[in-house]
Write an enzyme that holds these catalytic residues in place. Structure first.
Site, PDB file in Angstrom:
ATOM      1  N   SER A 174       0.819  -1.208   0.000  1.00  0.00           N
ATOM      2  CA  SER A 174       0.000   0.000   0.000  1.00  0.00           C
ATOM      3  C   SER A 174       0.853   1.258   0.000  1.00  0.00           C
ATOM      4  O   SER A 174       1.953   1.290   0.577  1.00  0.00           O
ATOM      5  CB  SER A 174      -0.897   0.015   1.241  1.00  0.00           C
ATOM      6  OG  SER A 174      -1.586   1.247   1.369  1.00  0.00           O
ATOM      7  N   TYR A 180      -2.458   0.249   9.769  1.00  0.00           N
ATOM      8  CA  TYR A 180      -2.554  -0.459   8.489  1.00  0.00           C
ATOM      9  C   TYR A 180      -1.280  -0.273   7.663  1.00  0.00           C
ATOM     10  O   TYR A 180      -0.682  -1.248   7.193  1.00  0.00           O
ATOM     11  CB  TYR A 180      -3.773   0.038   7.711  1.00  0.00           C
ATOM     12  CG  TYR A 180      -3.763  -0.348   6.257  1.00  0.00           C
ATOM     13  CD1 TYR A 180      -3.893  -1.681   5.878  1.00  0.00           C
ATOM     14  CD2 TYR A 180      -3.630   0.612   5.260  1.00  0.00           C
ATOM     15  CE1 TYR A 180      -3.885  -2.040   4.532  1.00  0.00           C
ATOM     16  CE2 TYR A 180      -3.613   0.259   3.920  1.00  0.00           C
ATOM     17  CZ  TYR A 180      -3.741  -1.072   3.562  1.00  0.00           C
ATOM     18  OH  TYR A 180      -3.719  -1.430   2.240  1.00  0.00           O
ATOM     19  N   LYS A 210     -17.580  -1.523   1.222  1.00  0.00           N
ATOM     20  CA  LYS A 210     -16.430  -1.092   2.009  1.00  0.00           C
ATOM     21  C   LYS A 210     -16.739  -0.055   3.085  1.00  0.00           C
ATOM     22  O   LYS A 210     -15.843   0.350   3.833  1.00  0.00           O
ATOM     23  CB  LYS A 210     -15.336  -0.549   1.070  1.00  0.00           C
ATOM     24  CG  LYS A 210     -14.675  -1.640   0.246  1.00  0.00           C
ATOM     25  CD  LYS A 210     -13.669  -1.086  -0.742  1.00  0.00           C
ATOM     26  CE  LYS A 210     -12.483  -0.425  -0.075  1.00  0.00           C
ATOM     27  NZ  LYS A 210     -11.642  -1.398   0.656  1.00  0.00           N
TER      28      LYS A 210
END
Length: 326
Positions: free
Chosen positions: A112, A141, A182
């Protein structure tokens, strides 16, 4: 057979569709749950769906797998359960890398752009392995993705994964169909479209960076079809290994995105600025832009979809239709 973890999710289901169109046998590893994620696979069902907790046992049974595309993760940038995030985003990824190395199976996984943290210049978004240890993600994250990226490279350097054919992709801001489950992590494009359709001004966060105008926060927005195309290319070019950025190489402002949504929806351009929520302050990336030179040098040469074309396609071919699924 190709295994797609997170294959019922946003990017995973789009990849599943592409492989289904190629006539490739697939196994999806995911939970369908009760939020309607099954609709992401309605038009292109896989041969089998395996629950994540059953994956290790299934792999131990010796299936004939040609590649593992590992997209499953806890991807909420506001996640706070560190133990769960580590088990899901780091431990599982290492187990899959080990299995692929032992079985001689291609391993492609999702990293990411959140790993870049507060970077604010193009040159700070380099995917060069030498710069990897110096990154400072802003949230749990991003840190978990950074932990696996660095851990995998260190294992490779120590010879722990002999012969592993692998590629990691640092996804930037991906948007497109099949993201509807989501919740708060849905793309800004979908959120702004809903506001435009309701006849409301499109709301954007005020800048919390001194000297940066409201709406001038910029991100590298990438159409999901381009992400899928990069992954297909990596499947077809098994000799290419490494960790690569996956963006367009162009940063566009949130004001640009809002205007593109209004134009695609056929409504007047209207923007309203609101304060950034306290939960995002100090964790919000006001600028991202992928340095794409390493992927280009590896041989990927196809052009990326412009923001205007991608938003138009998403709005008119999916969101504005009764069935918005790919």
């Amino acid at each position: 057979m190709i295994v797609i973890t997170g294959g019922a999710g946003f990017i995973g289901s789009c990849m599943q569709q592409a492989l289904h169109a190629r006539g490739v046998e697939t196994v999806v590893v995911d939970w369908l749950g009760s939020a309607g994620k099954w609709r992401n696979l309605r038009h292109h069902a896989p041969g089998r769906i395996i629950a994540p907790e059953a994956l290790d046992a299934w792999l131990a049974s010796g299936p004939d797998v040609g590649a593992v595309i590992h997209l499953g993760a806890i991807s909420e940038t506001t996640a706070t359960d560190g133990d769960l995030v580590w088990r899901t985003n780091v431990d599982l990824s290492h187990r899959l890398a080990s299995w692929c190395a032992h079985a001689g199976v291609r391993f492609i996984y999702a990293s990411s752009a959140a790993t870049y943290g507060a970077a604010d210049r193009v040159e700070q978004f380099s995917d060069d392995p030498g710069a990897l240890d110096h990154l400072s993600p802003l949230n749990l994250y991003g840190w978990s993705k950074q932990a696996f990226d660095t851990g995998l490279l260190h294992r490779l350097e120590k010879g722990e994964l002999p012969g592993l054919s692998w590629a990691g992709l640092k996804f930037f801001n991906v948007y497109g169909p099949n993201e509807y489950h989501k919740g708060r992590m849905i793309s800004v494009v979908r959120v702004k479209y809903d506001e435009a359709r309701a006849g409301q001004p499109l709301r954007l966060f005020r800048s919390d960076v001194p000297g940066l105008a409201d709406g001038a926060q910029a991100r590298d927005f990438i159409w999901v079809g381009d992400v899928v195309d990069v992954m297909l290319w990596l499947l077809d070019h098994g000799h290419v290994s490494g960790l690569f950025n996956c963006g367009t190489g162009v940063a566009r402002t949130y004001a640009d995105l809002a205007h593109a949504v209004c134009d695609a929806a056929g409504v007047a351009r209207q923007i309203e600025f609101i304060d950034m929520p306290e939960s995002l302050r100090g964790q919000y990336q006001s600028f991202t832009c992928a340095d794409m030179r390493r992927l280009r040098a590896a041989g990927y040469s196809r052009p990326f979809t412009t923001l205007e074309d991608g938003v138009r396609r998403y709005v008119q071919d999916y969101l504005a239709r009764p069935d918005p699924y790919l």
